[in-house]
Design a protein around this motif. Structure first.
Motif, mmCIF file in Angstrom:
data_model
loop_
_atom_site.group_PDB
_atom_site.id
_atom_site.type_symbol
_atom_site.label_atom_id
_atom_site.label_comp_id
_atom_site.label_asym_id
_atom_site.label_seq_id
_atom_site.Cartn_x
_atom_site.Cartn_y
_atom_site.Cartn_z
ATOM 1 N N UNK A 111 42.215 38.509 42.816
ATOM 2 C CA UNK A 111 41.330 37.980 41.785
ATOM 3 C C UNK A 111 39.866 38.112 42.195
ATOM 4 N N UNK A 112 39.557 37.716 43.402
ATOM 5 C CA UNK A 112 38.165 37.781 43.866
ATOM 6 C C UNK A 112 37.664 39.222 43.887
ATOM 7 N N UNK A 113 38.489 40.139 44.384
ATOM 8 C CA UNK A 113 38.081 41.544 44.425
ATOM 9 C C UNK A 113 37.843 42.084 43.015
ATOM 10 N N UNK A 114 38.719 41.737 42.079
ATOM 11 C CA UNK A 114 38.553 42.189 40.691
ATOM 12 C C UNK A 114 37.295 41.583 40.078
ATOM 13 N N UNK A 136 31.762 33.436 39.645
ATOM 14 C CA UNK A 136 32.879 32.561 39.301
ATOM 15 C C UNK A 136 32.602 31.833 37.997
ATOM 16 N N UNK A 137 31.374 31.413 37.798
ATOM 17 C CA UNK A 137 31.010 30.704 36.569
ATOM 18 C C UNK A 137 31.154 31.600 35.344
ATOM 19 N N UNK A 138 30.688 32.849 35.462
ATOM 20 C CA UNK A 138 30.796 33.770 34.332
ATOM 21 C C UNK A 138 32.261 34.064 34.007
ATOM 22 N N UNK A 140 37.917 26.139 33.966
ATOM 23 C CA UNK A 140 36.839 25.522 34.731
ATOM 24 C C UNK A 140 36.525 26.360 35.962
ATOM 25 N N UNK A 141 35.250 26.444 36.317
ATOM 26 C CA UNK A 141 34.853 27.291 37.445
ATOM 27 C C UNK A 141 35.450 26.795 38.760
ATOM 28 N N UNK A 142 35.677 25.502 38.899
ATOM 29 C CA UNK A 142 36.271 25.023 40.152
ATOM 30 C C UNK A 142 37.712 25.512 40.289
ATOM 31 N N UNK A 143 38.393 25.715 39.145
ATOM 32 C CA UNK A 143 39.751 26.242 39.177
ATOM 33 C C UNK A 143 39.736 27.697 39.644
ATOM 34 N N UNK A 144 38.758 28.478 39.195
ATOM 35 C CA UNK A 144 38.610 29.860 39.672
ATOM 36 C C UNK A 144 38.422 29.848 41.186
ATOM 37 N N UNK A 145 37.591 28.965 41.678
ATOM 38 C CA UNK A 145 37.359 28.849 43.113
ATOM 39 C C UNK A 145 38.655 28.511 43.856
ATOM 40 N N UNK A 146 39.409 27.563 43.315
ATOM 41 C CA UNK A 146 40.680 27.182 43.941
ATOM 42 C C UNK A 146 41.673 28.334 43.918
ATOM 43 N N UNK A 147 41.700 29.092 42.834
ATOM 44 C CA UNK A 147 42.580 30.253 42.770
ATOM 45 C C UNK A 147 42.189 31.290 43.817
ATOM 46 N N UNK A 148 40.914 31.575 43.909
ATOM 47 C CA UNK A 148 40.449 32.587 44.863
ATOM 48 C C UNK A 148 40.721 32.189 46.309
ATOM 49 N N UNK A 150 46.700 33.747 34.012
ATOM 50 C CA UNK A 150 46.626 35.139 34.476
ATOM 51 C C UNK A 150 46.207 36.050 33.320
ATOM 52 N N UNK A 151 46.778 35.831 32.153
ATOM 53 C CA UNK A 151 46.430 36.648 30.983
ATOM 54 C C UNK A 151 44.966 36.472 30.592
ATOM 55 N N UNK A 152 44.463 35.248 30.620
ATOM 56 C CA UNK A 152 43.054 35.006 30.272
ATOM 57 C C UNK A 152 42.114 35.605 31.314
ATOM 58 N N UNK A 153 42.472 35.465 32.592
ATOM 59 C CA UNK A 153 41.645 36.055 33.643
ATOM 60 C C UNK A 153 41.616 37.577 33.517
ATOM 61 N N UNK A 154 42.766 38.169 33.281
ATOM 62 C CA UNK A 154 42.847 39.624 33.151
ATOM 63 C C UNK A 154 41.976 40.109 31.990
ATOM 64 N N UNK A 155 42.063 39.428 30.861
ATOM 65 C CA UNK A 155 41.248 39.818 29.699
ATOM 66 C C UNK A 155 39.764 39.721 30.025
ATOM 67 N N UNK A 156 39.365 38.662 30.702
ATOM 68 C CA UNK A 156 37.954 38.477 31.068
ATOM 69 C C UNK A 156 37.489 39.540 32.059
#
Length: 74
Positions: free
Chosen positions: A12-15, A23-25, A33-41, A52-58
């Motif tokens: 995720x981070x590399x993509x 992370x905010x964008x 939420x951006x903190x969730x992106x941080x926790x995922x990474x 996963x589908x929403x992240x992939x689309x973004x």
């Protein structure tokens, strides 16, 4: 720590970095939420399929591409 979650976080981070997003964008575009992106990474959380589908689309990739890269690293 779950190794699969850690591998997903790395993918995720590399993509995200390839896409030139902070992370905010990414969180704004994926409607999470951006903190969730941080926790995922950091591999602290496991994403649901809908996340996963929403992240992939973004990130302008497919969910299959993200998961395939995690599988490749496993």
């Amino acid at each position: 720590m779950d190794p699969t979650a850690q591998q997903f976080g790395e993918v995720l981070k590399e993509a995200r970095l390839r896409s030139g997003l902070s992370q905010q964008e990414l969180s704004f575009q994926a409607s999470i939420h951006w903190t969730y992106v941080s926790q995922l990474e950091r591999g602290l959380k496991n994403p649901t399929l809908s996340v996963i589908l929403r992240l992939a689309a973004a990130l302008d990739v497919t969910a299959a591409q993200l998961v395939a890269e995690v599988e490749r690293r496993a």
